[in-house]
Design an enzyme around this catalytic site. Sequence first.
Site, PDB file in Angstrom:
ATOM      1  N   THR A   1       0.380   2.397  -1.933  1.00 36.19           N
ATOM      2  CA  THR A   1       0.156   2.678  -0.285  1.00 36.19           C
ATOM      3  C   THR A   1      -0.472   3.615   0.172  1.00 36.19           C
ATOM      4  OG1 THR A   1       2.101   1.179   0.018  1.00 36.19           O
ATOM      5  CG2 THR A   1       1.286   2.777   1.958  1.00 36.19           C
ATOM      6  N   ALA A   2      -0.016   4.954  -0.313  1.00 37.11           N
ATOM      7  CA  ALA A   2      -0.773   6.104   0.017  1.00 37.11           C
ATOM      8  C   ALA A   2      -2.012   6.409  -0.397  1.00 37.11           C
ATOM      9  CB  ALA A   2       0.251   7.353  -0.451  1.00 37.11           C
TER      10      ALA A   2
ATOM     11  N   GLY B   1       3.583  -0.992  -4.035  1.00 39.55           N
ATOM     12  CA  GLY B   1       4.132   0.351  -4.431  1.00 39.55           C
ATOM     13  C   GLY B   1       3.865   1.290  -3.412  1.00 39.55           C
ATOM     14  N   CYS B   2       4.792   2.436  -3.572  1.00 39.55           N
ATOM     15  CA  CYS B   2       4.636   3.532  -2.680  1.00 39.55           C
ATOM     16  C   CYS B   2       3.377   4.474  -2.966  1.00 39.55           C
ATOM     17  CB  CYS B   2       5.840   4.431  -2.706  1.00 39.55           C
ATOM     18  SG  CYS B   2       6.418   4.840  -4.266  1.00 39.55           S
ATOM     19  N   TYR B   3       3.213   4.601  -4.226  1.00 39.42           N
ATOM     20  CA  TYR B   3       1.770   5.482  -4.594  1.00 39.42           C
ATOM     21  C   TYR B   3       0.761   4.642  -4.269  1.00 39.42           C
ATOM     22  CZ  TYR B   3       4.212   9.391  -7.320  1.00 39.42           C
ATOM     23  OH  TYR B   3       5.079  10.549  -7.576  1.00 39.42           O
TER      24      TYR B   3
END
Length: 347
Positions: free
Chosen positions: A153-154, A149-151
């Site tokens: 990853t960050a 997921g994007c969150y």
Amino acid sequence: MTTAAVVGASGYAGGEILRLLLAHPQIQIGALAADSSAGKRLGDVHSHLTPLADRVIAATSPETLAGHDLVFLALPHGASAALVAQLPPEVVVLDCGADFRLSEADAWTHFYDTPYAGRWPYGLPELVGAGGRKQRGSLVGQTRIAVPGCYPTAVSLALAPGLAAGVLLPQDIVIVAASGTSGAGKSLKPHLLGAEVMGSMSPYGVGGVHRHTPEIEQNLSAAAGAEVTVSFTPTLAPMSRGILATCTAKLAEGVDPATVRAAWETAYADEPFVHLLPPGSWPRTADVVGSNSVHLQLAVDERAGRVVVTSAIDNLTKGTAGGAIQCANLALGLPETTGLPVVGVAP
């Protein structure tokens, strides 16, 4: 030439996959599938993809996907498992949804409303595990990969080096992250109208209920070699793309603050997409738009005894589509950076 089909081609993630594949020298774009837009020209839903504008979107079916070497799935959670079960095992499948990310069935059923489908190799090559081993080695030659997921990853790339090196404590980790509106998908939602978003920021998924929470905890626990629980608060920012995550954790007892940065320098010294910025320079979402890069910076708050790590990514590129193509490169034995932009678009 490797041929790739994209399922969910009419959405933001599907469109970003196609944008990046157009620049990939080793992958040819095959079928475009999306049930909600079947029969439409791609140019009617993605007017920026002019080389593919006259391609007609097909309905999603095993017949549509037959004969492809790669299949990218950009579908809502719970929609991938049934389709994957009908695909040949030798086809490389990159799932950008959540279906195969979590290793624990209980974590899935607590946050999602569909049956648990199992776990695939987790597609975050740069993720540091306990002992310093990277996730990359688990992806080479795989035919099934769960794209993060994007969150997660960050956040995971921000904190994992410190946990793996023992300079951060695995307890009392707090994350506040702002995302652009494209993270909510392309469906019409009143709270995402321009009039509602412009000039305003707002929290959502408050109180530990956001579905990316167990994925973040899974990644950070693997890095720490111990169970990690996080307090994660996402916020909606008035921008179309980008995530800015501010992550804080307690400094481990006896660690010299002057040595903390070395853990991140060591972890990411040779990573083409993860950039620890020079001291005093802080990440901005504007600097990573359109790129597969992560910008990081950290500081030690000695008064509070905490380390603050900030990361910026483009949620649609490194956070979804770019991460998927990066994993496809590894699965196919290609150089990991093939077809992926390192620099953003400015201004």
